[in-house]
Design a protein around this motif. Structure first.
Motif, PDB file in Angstrom:
ATOM      1  N   THR A 298     -19.301  35.912 -18.767  1.00 21.19           N
ATOM      2  CA  THR A 298     -18.755  35.458 -20.041  1.00 21.19           C
ATOM      3  C   THR A 298     -19.800  34.631 -20.770  1.00 21.19           C
ATOM      4  OG1 THR A 298     -16.551  35.353 -19.062  1.00 21.19           O
ATOM      5  CG2 THR A 298     -16.868  34.192 -21.145  1.00 21.19           C
ATOM      6  N   ALA A 299     -19.923  34.854 -22.067  1.00 20.77           N
ATOM      7  CA  ALA A 299     -20.851  34.065 -22.868  1.00 20.77           C
ATOM      8  C   ALA A 299     -20.510  32.589 -22.714  1.00 20.77           C
ATOM      9  CB  ALA A 299     -20.761  34.481 -24.328  1.00 20.77           C
ATOM     10  N   GLY A 300     -21.546  31.768 -22.512  1.00 17.36           N
ATOM     11  CA  GLY A 300     -21.338  30.334 -22.337  1.00 17.36           C
ATOM     12  C   GLY A 300     -21.320  29.901 -20.887  1.00 17.36           C
ATOM     13  N   ASP A 301     -21.290  30.844 -19.952  1.00 17.77           N
ATOM     14  CA  ASP A 301     -21.345  30.489 -18.533  1.00 17.77           C
ATOM     15  C   ASP A 301     -22.641  29.733 -18.245  1.00 17.77           C
ATOM     16  OD1 ASP A 301     -18.965  31.755 -18.082  1.00 17.77           O
ATOM     17  OD2 ASP A 301     -19.830  33.504 -17.077  1.00 17.77           O
ATOM     18  N   SER A 302     -22.533  28.622 -17.504  1.00 20.45           N
ATOM     19  CA  SER A 302     -23.715  27.840 -17.171  1.00 20.45           C
ATOM     20  C   SER A 302     -23.528  27.225 -15.801  1.00 20.45           C
ATOM     21  CB  SER A 302     -23.928  26.743 -18.215  1.00 20.45           C
ATOM     22  OG  SER A 302     -25.088  25.988 -17.925  1.00 20.45           O
ATOM     23  N   LEU A 318     -22.231  41.084 -11.806  1.00 24.89           N
ATOM     24  CA  LEU A 318     -21.494  39.825 -11.907  1.00 24.89           C
ATOM     25  C   LEU A 318     -22.315  38.689 -12.513  1.00 24.89           C
ATOM     26  CD1 LEU A 318     -19.625  39.770  -8.460  1.00 24.89           C
ATOM     27  CD2 LEU A 318     -18.730  40.446 -10.693  1.00 24.89           C
ATOM     28  N   LEU A 319     -23.611  38.912 -12.689  1.00 24.44           N
ATOM     29  CA  LEU A 319     -24.482  37.901 -13.305  1.00 24.44           C
ATOM     30  C   LEU A 319     -25.091  38.503 -14.564  1.00 24.44           C
ATOM     31  CD1 LEU A 319     -26.258  36.577 -10.073  1.00 24.44           C
ATOM     32  CD2 LEU A 319     -24.322  35.540 -11.279  1.00 24.44           C
ATOM     33  N   THR A 320     -24.279  38.637 -15.597  1.00 19.39           N
ATOM     34  CA  THR A 320     -24.728  39.329 -16.819  1.00 19.39           C
ATOM     35  C   THR A 320     -24.753  38.437 -18.053  1.00 19.39           C
ATOM     36  OG1 THR A 320     -22.464  40.071 -17.281  1.00 19.39           O
ATOM     37  CG2 THR A 320     -23.862  41.542 -15.962  1.00 19.39           C
ATOM     38  N   ARG A 321     -24.230  37.216 -17.963  1.00 25.39           N
ATOM     39  CA  ARG A 321     -24.186  36.305 -19.091  1.00 25.39           C
ATOM     40  C   ARG A 321     -24.541  34.901 -18.615  1.00 25.39           C
ATOM     41  NH1 ARG A 321     -23.550  40.611 -21.053  1.00 25.39           N
ATOM     42  NH2 ARG A 321     -22.089  41.277 -22.701  1.00 25.39           N
TER      43      ARG A 321
END
Length: 327
Positions: A298-302, A318-321
């Protein structure tokens, strides 16, 4: 029945009423009350210190093998509870109106209460001490530690997986802590009246959907040594100070950012989905193991960590954003 015209007005030192074996009813006010049989409350019960009376009063004892007190929708108010010893007495709380209020310490050291404490409220103003499955709650039963001034500790001996407290609530400004490892099968609520961390260098296994923080503790009120989730929580606090946190089953989807120390995701069926939020270990370790995964899609994942140890399942797709920051 000591209510009404027969109400207790004074207590000699150590005076107690012993309720003998057999099935009977009980209600009223007592100096000390010891139950040896199978009794059902037919009205409120008060076991307390009568003003001006000498000696130790206000103790409810559940002593004999097979002894039991069924609250049956009533309120029981006592100064101190001794719930059996060496495999003895039990309490039955299966009515939503059941209310057991202990202004001092409550000790559960009797027979297993599995299936007997499924509803109602246990409120403790002192320490809560439990051995084995003598307090084995379920259903909607809630235990509350409530003191505005006195320190309170929950201590379990011989904990067993899947057995322990059901819902657990902390209220009042008195210090709250765990003195030993504990299991909480339901939700945990730390009310706004709690002003310091709930602490303890122990492992607390949580099986409920929600861990709700006190708004009065800015740094976060849940501060035990290791929080071990035995089911996938739906609601988590933003800060879990001092915590090592382990997710052990299912998919946990963050509803807000989370700060905790040493986060571990463990097990082939376990996943942590950031869901557009910020996850930090405050410079400590982040680990996936035994088939577990983290979902950053999801965009914004940090994810900000001191060390990242990916030893779990495949992260393909699973690590795309978002961003992983190791510092």
């Amino acid at each position: 029945d000591t209510a009404g015209a027969g109400a207790v007005t004074g207590c000699a030192g150590g005076m107690a009423l012993n309720l003998q074996s057999g099935a009977h009813n009980v209600k009223g006010r007592f100096c000390n009350l010891s139950i040896f049989g199978n009794y059902t409350a037919t009205g409120p019960i008060v076991v307390d210190t009568v003003p001006g009376s000498p000696g130790t009063t206000g103790i409810l004892n559940m002593l004999n093998p097979g002894s039991n007190l069924t609250l049956s929708g009533n309120r029981v108010f006592v100064r101190s509870l001794v719930g059996g010893s060496a495999g003895n007495g039990t309490l039955t709380m299966t009515n939503s109106n059941d209310s057991l209020i202990v202004t001092g310490n409550a000790t559960f050291n009797g027979a297993a209460s599995t299936g007997l404490m499924t509803a109602g409220n246990l409120v403790v103003g002192g320490n809560l001490n439990v051995t084995g499955q003598s307090l084995d709650a379920g259903g909607t039963h809630t235990t509350t530690l409530n003191s505005a001034t006195n320190p309170q500790t929950i201590s379990f001996g011989s904990t067993m997986a899947g057995h322990g407290l059901n819902n657990l609530t902390f209220r009042g400004a008195g210090l709250k802590s765990f003195g030993a490892n504990a299991n909480v099968l339901g939700n945990v609520l730390i009310a706004a009246s709690v002003t310091t961390q709930v602490s303890g260098p122990v492992t607390v296994r949580l099986g409920g959907a929600a861990l709700t923080d006190s708004t009065a503790v800015v740094a976060g009120a849940w501060g035990v040594g290791l929080t071990f989730f035995t089911s996938a929580p739906v609601s988590l606090p933003a800060k879990m100070p001092g915590n090592n946190v382990q997710f052990n089953t299912g998919t946990t989807t963050l509803s807000q950012s989370l700060s905790a120390n040493n986060i571990t995701i463990d097990g082939a069926s376990t996943s942590l989905k950031l869901n557009g939020n910020y996850l930090t270990t405050n410079g400590n370790n982040f680990t996936t193991q035994n088939g577990a995964t983290i979902d950053m899609t999801t965009a914004g994942d940090s994810l900000a960590v001191g060390a990242a140890n990916f030893g779990g399942g495949s992260e393909v797709g699973l690590l795309t954003r978002g961003a992983l920051v190791v510092s």
